[in-house]
Write a protein that holds these residues in place. Structure first.
Motif, PDB file in Angstrom:
ATOM      1  N   TYR B 264     -41.939  31.236  34.719  1.00  0.00           N
ATOM      2  CA  TYR B 264     -41.673  29.816  34.484  1.00  0.00           C
ATOM      3  C   TYR B 264     -42.968  29.003  34.570  1.00  0.00           C
ATOM      4  N   ARG B 268     -43.680  26.558  31.499  1.00  0.00           N
ATOM      5  CA  ARG B 268     -43.368  25.136  31.666  1.00  0.00           C
ATOM      6  C   ARG B 268     -44.621  24.271  31.521  1.00  0.00           C
ATOM      7  N   HIS B 338     -39.314  25.616  39.874  1.00  0.00           N
ATOM      8  CA  HIS B 338     -38.449  25.360  38.714  1.00  0.00           C
ATOM      9  C   HIS B 338     -37.981  23.909  38.654  1.00  0.00           C
ATOM     10  N   TYR B 341     -34.413  22.262  37.170  1.00  0.00           N
ATOM     11  CA  TYR B 341     -33.763  23.422  36.556  1.00  0.00           C
ATOM     12  C   TYR B 341     -33.458  24.493  37.593  1.00  0.00           C
ATOM     13  N   GLY B 342     -34.292  24.557  38.614  1.00  0.00           N
ATOM     14  CA  GLY B 342     -34.098  25.557  39.664  1.00  0.00           C
ATOM     15  C   GLY B 342     -32.870  25.287  40.505  1.00  0.00           C
ATOM     16  N   TYR B 343     -32.402  24.038  40.456  1.00  0.00           N
ATOM     17  CA  TYR B 343     -31.219  23.638  41.231  1.00  0.00           C
ATOM     18  C   TYR B 343     -29.962  23.762  40.382  1.00  0.00           C
ATOM     19  N   SER B 344     -30.181  24.271  39.156  1.00  0.00           N
ATOM     20  CA  SER B 344     -29.066  24.390  38.219  1.00  0.00           C
ATOM     21  C   SER B 344     -28.710  25.864  38.044  1.00  0.00           C
ATOM     22  N   ALA B 346     -28.143  27.234  35.486  1.00  0.00           N
ATOM     23  CA  ALA B 346     -28.711  27.725  34.234  1.00  0.00           C
ATOM     24  C   ALA B 346     -29.863  28.689  34.508  1.00  0.00           C
ATOM     25  N   TYR B 347     -30.462  28.596  35.678  1.00  0.00           N
ATOM     26  CA  TYR B 347     -31.583  29.467  36.017  1.00  0.00           C
ATOM     27  C   TYR B 347     -31.215  30.363  37.200  1.00  0.00           C
ATOM     28  N   GLU B 350     -31.503  29.781  41.246  1.00  0.00           N
ATOM     29  CA  GLU B 350     -30.468  29.092  42.036  1.00  0.00           C
ATOM     30  C   GLU B 350     -29.604  30.122  42.757  1.00  0.00           C
TER      31      GLU B 350
END
Lengths: 256, 382
Positions: B264, B268, B338, B341-344, B346-347, B350
Motif C-alpha cells: 500500500y 498510495r 492504510h 481505508y485501513g478501517y474499512s 474493503a482492506y 482491518e
C-alpha cells in the motif's frame, strides 16, 4: 506396462542474475512449465505402475528442485553438477542431459516443460531429443496407453492431434495439460530423507569442450528484468462505436 | 530470507504458501464476515497433512518437526488467522497431548482420524469462573462403575462448534484441589454432550468458538487421558506446545499486515508521491519489519530447542508473549498506514487488526506469560 520416465527440470531464476548472486531456493524456483510436465509424468507413472527419475543440471545449491520433484512423486533424482557445466547454453545443456539420459537407460519417456520462465527458448527438449535420436511430440497434453500402443495427445493453436508413438520417445508438455497438485506435507519430509545423485562431467563421459561456455555456440552477454510499458488510451463514443474502434485498433496491431 | 531454515523447511513454507495463496487467501475475508467454517478447504488440508503435522506417519500424520510446524502455522495464519487457529489448536492441544499422554490403544483409536482431518479436536479448559487460574475449574468427572459421570460448562472453546473430540479438564477427586484434576476425552454424540451457539467474536470469526456443555455425560473409563489427577500437569505441558503454535499464528498475521502495508505504501499517492517515500511512514514500516523478524526468530528458537529435546518452556512463553504483543502493534500500524481505508472491511488489514488482538489473551494472557517468565528467571537468582 511399467514405464521408466525421465523428467527434465530446471531451477529457473526468479531475479535477473547480479554479481555474486547464488542460484538457490531464494533466487530460483522449479520452472513452472517443468512442474506441469512432471505432474503429468507422475500421473502416467501412477496409473501404469512406472517409476520417475527427475533430472536437472545446476550447482549443488539447486538440488532443492530435485527434492521438490521427489516430493511431487519422482522416485529418484539426479543433479548434473560440475563447475565445467557452468554457462552452458541450450545446446551444451542438451548435450549434458542427453549423456545423462543415455546413462539412465532403459527408459520409455523423457518429458520436458514447454519452455522456461527465465529464458523461454523452448529449445532444450527438442535438442535433447535430437541428440538422443528420439522421436519427439511437442505440446503434448495427455498420454494414453492402449493395449499395445502408446498415444500422445497434442495441442497446438486451434488443433488437437493424436499421435501413436513408438517408445522410447521424448515429449514437451503443453502448459494447459494439468494443474500440478498441492504437495502433501508428509511427502516433503519423505523426499528430504532420500539421497540424490550428483553426476560430474566424468560420469557423463563427455569432454570439457562439449559443455559449459566452451561447448556453447551462443552466450548471454546481458540479462535484466524487462520493464513492462503500459499504455492507457480512452476510446470515446457510443458503446457500438467504442466496440468498433476497439476491434479496428487491435486488428491494426495484428492481435486478431 | 531466514538463515535458520534448511531447504526442507523452505520447501514446506513454499508448499504451504502456494496452497494457502490459492485456497485460503481468496476466501479469508468472506469466511470472516459470514463467520463460516470453510469445510471445502479444511477437507483438502486434511488430505495434505495439516491436521497431523507432527503426528507420526504410521498413525496417518505428516511426521514433521516443530520448526516445520511453526513454519506451516505461520503461513496458514498469513492467509487466515481463523484457520491458523483451527490448525494450531487441533495439532498443539488435541493431537499432541493424546500422543504424549495417551495409551497405545487411545493413540491408535483417535490419532489416525484426527491426523487426516476427518475428526477435529478441541481443548476444553476455560470455564466461566476459571480462565488464567486453571486450578479453579468446577467441572467434575466422578467415577461410577465403568464410566465417569461428567458435568462441565466449558466456554470459549476454539474449534468447539466442529469438534468431534474434546479434551475436558474436570475434577475426578473434588476434594484433592489441584491434584484432583484429570483429562477426560469426550466424543461428540455422547449423550449429554451439547454445543452452544458460536460466540459472536471480534476476530477469528471463521473459527466456530463455542461453549461445550456436558450434563451427566457417561464417558467410558478408557477415555481418561494420562493418570487421574495429572490434569494440570498435562495442561501445562500441552500449553508449552500450544504457545509455540499461537506465537507462530501471531507472527503469520503480523507478516500479512506487513506485506499489505509495504504494498500500500508503494501504491498510495499523497503530496504527489507514494506515501512510502515519506519518512514518517518509513519509520512505521521499518519498526514493523523489525518486530516481525524478531518475533519469528523467537518462535524459531523455541521450536528448534523443542526439536533438539531441550527445555523450551520459557522460550516458548517469550515467543508467545512477544509475537502476540507485536502483532497488535504491527496490525495497528498497518491500519494507520492504510488510513481510512485501513478501517474499512474493503482492506484486509482491518481483519488482521481484529484477528491479532486475541493472541494476547488466549493460550495464556500476556500478563500470565510475564509472570511465568519473570518467576522462572527470579528463581535463577536466589
Amino acid at each position: 506396462m511399467s514405464f521408466h520416465c525421465i523428467a527434465c527440470i530446471k531451477a529457473a531464476a526468479l531475479k535477473a542474475p547480479a554479481k555474486g548472486m547464488k542460484k538457490n531456493s531464494d533466487t530460483a524456483q522449479m520452472n513452472p512449465f517443468d512442474r506441469i510436465a512432471l505432474a503429468l509424468a507422475v500421473n502416467v507413472a501412477r496409473s501404469c505402475g512406472g517409476m520417475i527419475t527427475a533430472l536437472s543440471m545446476g550447482p549443488a545449491s539447486c538440488s532443492f528442485v530435485i527434492y521438490e520433484a521427489m516430493a511431487m512423486g519422482a522416485d529418484k533424482g539426479i543433479l548434473l553438477s560440475d563447475r565445467r557445466f557452468a554457462d552452458s547454453d541450450t545446446l551444451a545443456t542438451s548435450t549434458a542431459l542427453a549423456a545423462a539420459i543415455k546413462r539412465l537407460a532403459p527408459f520409455d519417456l523423457v518429458v520436458f516443460g514447454a519452455r522456461t520462465s527465465d529464458s523461454d527458448t523452448g529449445q532444450v527438449g527438442p535438442q535433447t531429443a535430437v541428440a538422443l535420436d528420439l522421436p519427439l511430440v511437442s505440446g503434448t497434453f495427455d498420454f494414453e496407453w492402449k493395449n499395445s500402443f502408446f498415444l500422445a495427445h497434442r495441442k497446438m493453436d486451434e488443433f488437437r492431434e493424436t499421435y501413436e508413438v513408438t517408445l522410447p520417445a521424448a515429449f514437451t508438455i503443453h502448459p494447459s495439460s494439468i494443474t500440478p497438485p498441492d504437495i502433501a506435507l508428509e511427502n516433503i519430509e519423505t523426499a528430504w530423507t532420500k539421497k540424490i545423485a550428483f553426476w560430474s562431467l566424468e560420469d557423463l563421459e563427455l569432454r570439457a569442450d562439449q559443455v559449459g561456455l566452451e561447448g556453447s555456440p551462443t552466450r548471454v552477454i546481458s540479462q535484466k528484468m524487462a520493464a513492462r510499458k503500459r499504455h492507457c488510451e480512452f476510446i470515446e463514443g457510443s458503446v457500438e462505436e467504442q466496440a468498433e474502434k476497439f476491434v479496428r485498433k487491435i486488428k491494426e496491431k495484428g492481435i486478431i | 530470507m531466514n538463515t535458520l531454515l534448511s531447504e526442507k523447511h523452505r520447501a514446506i513454507r513454499k508448499a504451504v504458501r502456494s496452497f494457502c495463496d490459492r485456497e485460503l487467501t481468496p476466501i479469508a475475508a468472506a469466511i470472516d464476515q459470514e463467520a463460516r467454517f470453510p469445510w471445502e478447504a479444511i477437507e483438502i488440508m486434511g488430505k495434505l497433512g495439516y491436521f497431523g503435522i507432527q503426528a507420526p506417519t504410521e498413525l496417518g500424520g505428516a511426521g514433521l518437526d516443530s520448526l516445520s510446524y511453526v513454519v506451516a502455522v505461520e503461513e496458514v495464519s498469513r492467509s487466515s488467522g481463523a484457520i491458523g487457529l483451527t490448525i494450531t489448536v487441533h495439532n498443539s492441544v488435541a493431537v499432541h497431548p493424546i500422543l504424549s499422554f495417551g495409551t497405545e490403544d487411545q493413540k491408535n483409536r483417535w490419532i489416525p482420524p484426527l491426523a487426516r482431518g476427518e475428526k477435529i479436536g478441541a481443548f476444553c479448559l476455560t470455564e466461566p469462573n476459571a480462565g488464567s487460574d486453571a486450578s479453579a475449574i468446577e467441572a467434575t468427572a466422578i467415577r461410577k462403575n465403568d464410566c465417569y459421570i461428567t458435568n462441565a460448562n466449558k466456554v470459549f472453546v476454539s474449534n468447539g462448534g466442529v469438534a468431534d473430540l474434546c479434551l475436558i479438564f474436570a475434577r475426578t477427586d473434588p476434594g484433592a484441589g489441584r491434584k484432583g484434576i484429570s483429562v477426560i476425552v469426550a466424543e461428540r454424540g455422547t449423550r449429554g454432550y451439547s454445543v452452544g451457539e458460536p460466540e459472536d467474536l471480534s476476530g477469528m470469526r471463521a473459527n466456530p468458538v463455542c461453549s461445550i456443555r456436558l450434563y451427566d455425560c457417561r464417558i467410558p473409563l478408557e477415555n481418561l487421558l494420562g493418570k487421574e489427577g495429572a490434569g494440570l500437569q498435562i495442561a501445562l505441558e500441552t500449553l508449552d506446545t500450544g504457545r509455540l503454535g499461537i506465537a507462530a499464528q501471531a507472527t503469520g498475521i503480523s507478516q500479512a499486515a506487513l506485506e499489505a502495508s509495504f504494498r500500500y505504501a508503494r501504491e498510495r499517492q499523497q503530496f504527489g508521491t507514494s506515501i512510502g517515500s515519506h519518512q514518517a511512514v518509513q519509520g512505521m514500516l521499518a519498526d514493523m519489519a523489525t518486530m516481525v523478524d524478531a518475533a519469528r526468530l523467537l518462535v524459531y528458537r523455541a521450536a528448534i530447542l523443542r526439536d533438539e529435546g531441550k527445555p523450551f518452556s520459557r522460550e516458548a512463553a517469550m515467543a508467545k508473549l512477544y509475537a502476540s504483543e507485536i502483532s497488535t502493534a504491527v496490525t495497528d500500524r498497518a491500519v494507520q498506514i492504510h488510513g481510512g481505508y485501513g478501517y474499512s472491511k474493503a482492506y484486509a488489514v482491518e481483519r488482521y487488526y481484529r484477528d491479532a488482538r486475541v493472541t494476547r489473551i488466549y493460550e495464556g494472557t500476556s500478563e500470565i506469560h510475564r509472570m511465568v517468565i519473570a518467576k522462572g528467571i527470579l528463581e535463577e537468582y536466589p
